[in-house]
Motif scaffolding. Structure first.
Motif, PDB file in Angstrom:
ATOM      1  N   UNK A 111      -6.977  -4.776  -4.184  1.00  0.00           N
ATOM      2  CA  UNK A 111      -6.616  -6.119  -3.737  1.00  0.00           C
ATOM      3  C   UNK A 111      -5.891  -6.070  -2.392  1.00  0.00           C
ATOM      4  N   UNK A 112      -4.955  -5.145  -2.253  1.00  0.00           N
ATOM      5  CA  UNK A 112      -4.195  -5.043  -0.996  1.00  0.00           C
ATOM      6  C   UNK A 112      -5.106  -4.663   0.166  1.00  0.00           C
ATOM      7  N   UNK A 113      -6.020  -3.719  -0.076  1.00  0.00           N
ATOM      8  CA  UNK A 113      -6.936  -3.315   0.996  1.00  0.00           C
ATOM      9  C   UNK A 113      -7.861  -4.465   1.396  1.00  0.00           C
ATOM     10  N   UNK A 114      -8.331  -5.232   0.407  1.00  0.00           N
ATOM     11  CA  UNK A 114      -9.214  -6.364   0.715  1.00  0.00           C
ATOM     12  C   UNK A 114      -8.468  -7.438   1.496  1.00  0.00           C
ATOM     13  N   UNK A 115      -7.234  -7.716   1.102  1.00  0.00           N
ATOM     14  CA  UNK A 115      -6.441  -8.697   1.848  1.00  0.00           C
ATOM     15  C   UNK A 115      -6.162  -8.211   3.261  1.00  0.00           C
ATOM     16  N   UNK A 116      -5.939  -6.903   3.405  1.00  0.00           N
ATOM     17  CA  UNK A 116      -5.717  -6.352   4.741  1.00  0.00           C
ATOM     18  C   UNK A 116      -6.984  -6.494   5.585  1.00  0.00           C
ATOM     19  N   UNK A 117      -8.153  -6.261   4.978  1.00  0.00           N
ATOM     20  CA  UNK A 117      -9.418  -6.442   5.694  1.00  0.00           C
ATOM     21  C   UNK A 117      -9.567  -7.888   6.152  1.00  0.00           C
ATOM     22  N   UNK A 129       0.827  -1.214   0.000  1.00  0.00           N
ATOM     23  CA  UNK A 129       0.000   0.000   0.000  1.00  0.00           C
ATOM     24  C   UNK A 129       0.857   1.258   0.000  1.00  0.00           C
ATOM     25  N   UNK A 130       2.066   1.171   0.508  1.00  0.00           N
ATOM     26  CA  UNK A 130       2.976   2.314   0.433  1.00  0.00           C
ATOM     27  C   UNK A 130       3.355   2.586  -1.017  1.00  0.00           C
ATOM     28  N   UNK A 131       3.485   1.510  -1.803  1.00  0.00           N
ATOM     29  CA  UNK A 131       3.803   1.657  -3.230  1.00  0.00           C
ATOM     30  C   UNK A 131       2.573   2.026  -4.052  1.00  0.00           C
ATOM     31  N   UNK A 132       1.400   1.497  -3.648  1.00  0.00           N
ATOM     32  CA  UNK A 132       0.166   1.749  -4.411  1.00  0.00           C
ATOM     33  C   UNK A 132      -1.003   1.900  -3.431  1.00  0.00           C
TER      34      UNK A 132
END
Length: 335
Positions: free
Chosen positions: A35-41, A27-30
């Motif tokens: 996808x990253x936010x959903x995986x984090x959730x 998330x720092x890169x994008x």
């Protein structure tokens, strides 16, 4: 392997904190990676931080309002936070965006279960649709079983839980839910074996741990109630007997032996892991001291009644006081 791929691998291994670290890099890169936010959730859900789960799902929706995955995660977060109407609306949006995916219908049913007074027919239709779309997936049968149980249809719930376990023998939730039904049917051995198996399959399944504790409390309360009955019987025989202490003493001894046999048979009906858990709890958990003390008082007073009838009233008062104290233990329902 990029950060998101590494995070997925870590999630599959149950290493959610490490996965979160990889997702933070992604998330720092994008910052707009849905996808990253959903995986984090997903990670936040697994570690039990539902507020953080909702935030991550909200960021995923902000980056892509048409993501059915983000809507699904947001619905689950809202459901866990008690915002059931909002959870239903969000799950409906997930269904609208991807009407041919079974996951959306499972989440929709989950969101509707707390308010079946409003959504019963729609929930049944959604549960059937999930099974229709994925008949070989255990989660769809599990969801339909939970819905049936919420409606009080235990035979249908049991049938669906067994089907889920046939498809996925290591499904801890289905195992726990089936064991709950078996406990209601007084099949103590099968129920405790089920709870123990569910906990072995998923050590993080708190509901299975709670149900094991519930069974242990029930066993101890049953032993205490039987001890109280023995005391009442011994006291009655002693006070009504006109002879010496021999006859009342014999009756009291027989009653205590009967109580001991009954308790041993009850404990033997528990699965071995649950018996071990009960022994451990009795040794280390001070919450069980009052109930064990009350049992000792009842049995001791029963044996002493034939020789000390004058002290029966005092013993009875003391036992009743201890009984009332020990009865303050919480009595949760099997979940």
């Amino acid at each position: 392997m990029d950060n998101i791929a590494r995070a997925r691998t870590l999630i599959d291994l149950g290493r959610h904190e490490q996965a979160k670290a990889e997702l933070a890099k992604a998330l720092a890169d994008d910052p707009g990676s849905t996808e990253a936010w959903c995986l984090l959730a997903q990670c936040e859900q697994k570690v039990g931080d539902i507020a953080a789960m909702r935030y991550a799902a909200g960021q995923a929706l902000a980056s892509n309002p048409d993501s059915e995955w983000a809507h699904r995660l947001q619905s689950l977060a809202l459901h866990k936070l008690g915002r059931h109407m909002d959870a239903v609306d969000t799950a409906r949006e997930a269904v609208r965006l991807a009407p041919h995916q079974w996951q959306q219908y499972v989440v929709l049913v989950t969101a509707m279960i707390p308010r079946l007074d409003l959504y019963r027919a729609e929930a049944v239709e959604a549960a059937d649709r999930a099974v229709e779309l994925a008949p070989q997936h255990a989660e769809t049968h599990l969801t339909r079983g939970v819905l049936a149980g919420a409606q009080g249809n235990l035979p249908d719930a049991e049938r669906n839980y067994r089907e889920a376990l046939k498809l996925d023998p290591e499904n801890a939730a289905a195992r726990n839910n089936l064991a709950t039904i078996q406990l209601r049917g007084n099949d103590l051995e099968a129920a405790t074996a089920g709870f123990a198996a569910a906990l072995a399959e998923n050590p993080r399944l708190q509901v299975a741990r709670d149900n094991i504790d519930l069974v242990c409390r029930r066993v101890l309360r049953g032993a205490r109630l039987a001890a109280q009955t023995v005391f009442v019987g011994a006291a009655f025989v002693t006070l009504s007997s006109e002879g010496g202490p021999a006859f009342p003493a014999t009756v009291a001894a027989l009653l205590v032996v009967f109580w001991l046999v009954m308790v041993l048979r009850l404990v033997r009906r528990l699965a071995k892991p649950v018996r071990a858990h009960l022994r451990s709890e009795l040794r280390h958990d001070r919450r069980y001291i009052p109930i064990m003390l009350s049992i000792a008082v009842y049995i001791g007073a029963s044996l002493a009644a034939a020789w000390m009838p004058v002290q029966l009233v005092t013993s009875g008062i003391l036992a009743t006081v201890v009984y009332m104290i020990s009865d303050r233990m919480k009595r949760p329902k099997a979940a």
